[in-house]
Design an enzyme around this catalytic site. Structure first.
Site, short mmCIF file in Angstrom:
data_model
loop_
_atom_site.label_atom_id
_atom_site.label_comp_id
_atom_site.label_asym_id
_atom_site.label_seq_id
_atom_site.Cartn_x
_atom_site.Cartn_y
_atom_site.Cartn_z
N LYS A 194 0.83 -1.21 0.00
CA LYS A 194 0.00 0.00 0.00
C LYS A 194 0.86 1.26 0.00
O LYS A 194 2.03 1.24 0.38
CB LYS A 194 -0.99 -0.04 1.16
CG LYS A 194 -2.11 -1.03 0.84
CD LYS A 194 -3.33 -0.92 1.69
CE LYS A 194 -4.40 -1.87 1.13
NZ LYS A 194 -5.52 -2.05 2.05
N ARG A 220 -3.89 -10.29 4.32
CA ARG A 220 -4.22 -10.22 2.88
C ARG A 220 -3.00 -9.65 2.16
O ARG A 220 -2.67 -8.48 2.35
CB ARG A 220 -5.46 -9.34 2.69
CG ARG A 220 -5.93 -9.24 1.25
CD ARG A 220 -7.16 -8.34 1.17
NE ARG A 220 -7.63 -8.21 -0.19
CZ ARG A 220 -7.12 -7.36 -1.08
NH1 ARG A 220 -6.15 -6.56 -0.75
NH2 ARG A 220 -7.61 -7.30 -2.30
#
Ligand code: 7PJ
Length: 353
Positions: free
Chosen positions: A295, A329
């Site tokens: 991210k 995840r």
């Protein structure tokens, strides 16, 4: 105005490698797991906008924290999609978006996506999360027909070939319904069943477990100017409200997984505060999922010119594991699995061999 209480377990106590049960070091064992024993906790009270915090040794926690909250912390978690949550589990990310599996950006190749799903399993994924709508900051929505056209052939092709369960990453009730019929075993909704007015009911009808992720705002605008009174407590309260809504719709807490939604309407400071306080979410009585892989919050923490986010992603995953997060995840399954294996072996949870 009634006060709200929160418990953030701190100081995980690694059990001596090879120790027997009666030699265990004591503390508060989150969800009855012997590898998640914490020495102390931060006990937090919020009332009329005022927040007070104190450190409490594990032995005193039972007297000081509300009974219901203690029950949520201590209760074993039910298996999710057939996976026991007695150790960290890895969810491999399978994006079926034009920019991820494309032929000149023109059309999608289900075969390439299916191959990638099989590779995620081979690398050690415990579950594969298939998604066809990009929810990255600034991304535009995809209509339901397009999403189904992308995702169903992949689920239909993969489900019979995988030993591990498939998860469907969607905000749309129709996609949840069709994906479940095609073999998906878990619903992962970045809007926590708020985006589509039918999704609470449809998710309940599938009988599947559901990941409730927090987001502030819509993907297109969520990074504009996110604001919280207290990012960790606000997200905790919001997730508690979504758990209530799910229970009222007939989805029991044992089937819910909570996720603070790293990067979804959060500044760098918000993301880092969440990563440092993940253990607080055990108080919701559900399994926790963390999605920090690759991210953009990692970028400003990187060397100038560096575009690789693997190191930061693995570090974030291990912060989660150390705080008892049950589901990670990730894009980089092999690297994450290796990191988790080192953690497990050094935690006395598994024999060194
Ligand atoms: C997440 C997600 C996450 C859950 C995405 C990306 C953006 N689902 N879907 N949690 N992120 N549950 O992977 O960068 O953090 S899409």
């Amino acid at each position: 105005m009634t006060a709200s209480y929160y418990v953030r377990p701190v100081g995980r106590v690694p059990q001596p490698v090879g120790a027997r049960q009666h030699q265990a070091m004591h503390g508060v064992a989150i969800s009855a797991r012997s590898d998640l024993v914490f020495a102390a906790a931060e006990l937090i009270e919020r009332s009329a906008g005022q927040i007070s915090r104190r450190s409490v040794p594990a032995a005193e926690l039972g007297q000081l924290a509300p009974r219901e909250l203690m029950q949520c912390l201590l209760q074993p978690r039910e298996p999710i999609a057939g996976l026991a949550l007695d150790r960290p589990r890895i969810m491999g990310i399978l994006n079926v978006t034009p920019d991820s599996f494309s032929d000149g950006g023109q059309f999608l190749a289900p075969d390439a996506a299916i191959e990638h799903g099989l590779r995620l399993e081979a690398e050690g994924a415990d579950i594969v999360d298939v998604g066809a709508e990009s929810t990255r900051p600034g991304s535009n929505p995809v209509d339901v027909e397009e999403e189904l056209r992308r995702v169903l052939p992949v689920i239909e092709g993969l489900a019979p070939r995988l030993r591990v369960p498939l998860s469907i990453d969607t905000r749309k009730a129709e996609v949840m319904h069709r994906a479940a019929a095609a073999g998906a075993r878990l619903i992962n909704d970045v809007s926590a069943l708020t985006h589509d007015p039918r999704s609470l009911q449809v998710a309940a009808e599938t009988g599947l477990p559901v990941v409730l992720m927090h987001a502030q705002g819509d993907p297109r605008t969520m990074q504009d100017n996110p604001h919280y009174a207290d990012v960790v407590l606000d997200i905790y309260d919001w997730l508690a409200g979504r758990i209530d809504a799910c229970e009222q719709a007939g989805i029991p807490r044992t089937r819910l997984i909570v996720d603070p939604g790293i990067g979804f309407g959060k500044t760098l400071a918000h993301n880092l505060a969440l990563l440092g306080s993940l253990s607080i979410f055990h108080g919701l009585g559900c399994a926790i999922l963390l999605g920090a892989s690759r991210k953009s919050f990692i970028a400003p923490l990187s060397a100038p010119g560096s575009t690789d986010r693997l190191g930061g992603s693995v570090a974030a995953a291990l912060l989660g594991v150390e705080q008892g997060v049950q589901l990670l995840r990730v894009h980089d399954v092999a690297a994450t699995r290796q990191a988790v294996a080192v953690w497990q072996r050094a935690s006395g949870r598994l024999p060194p061999g």
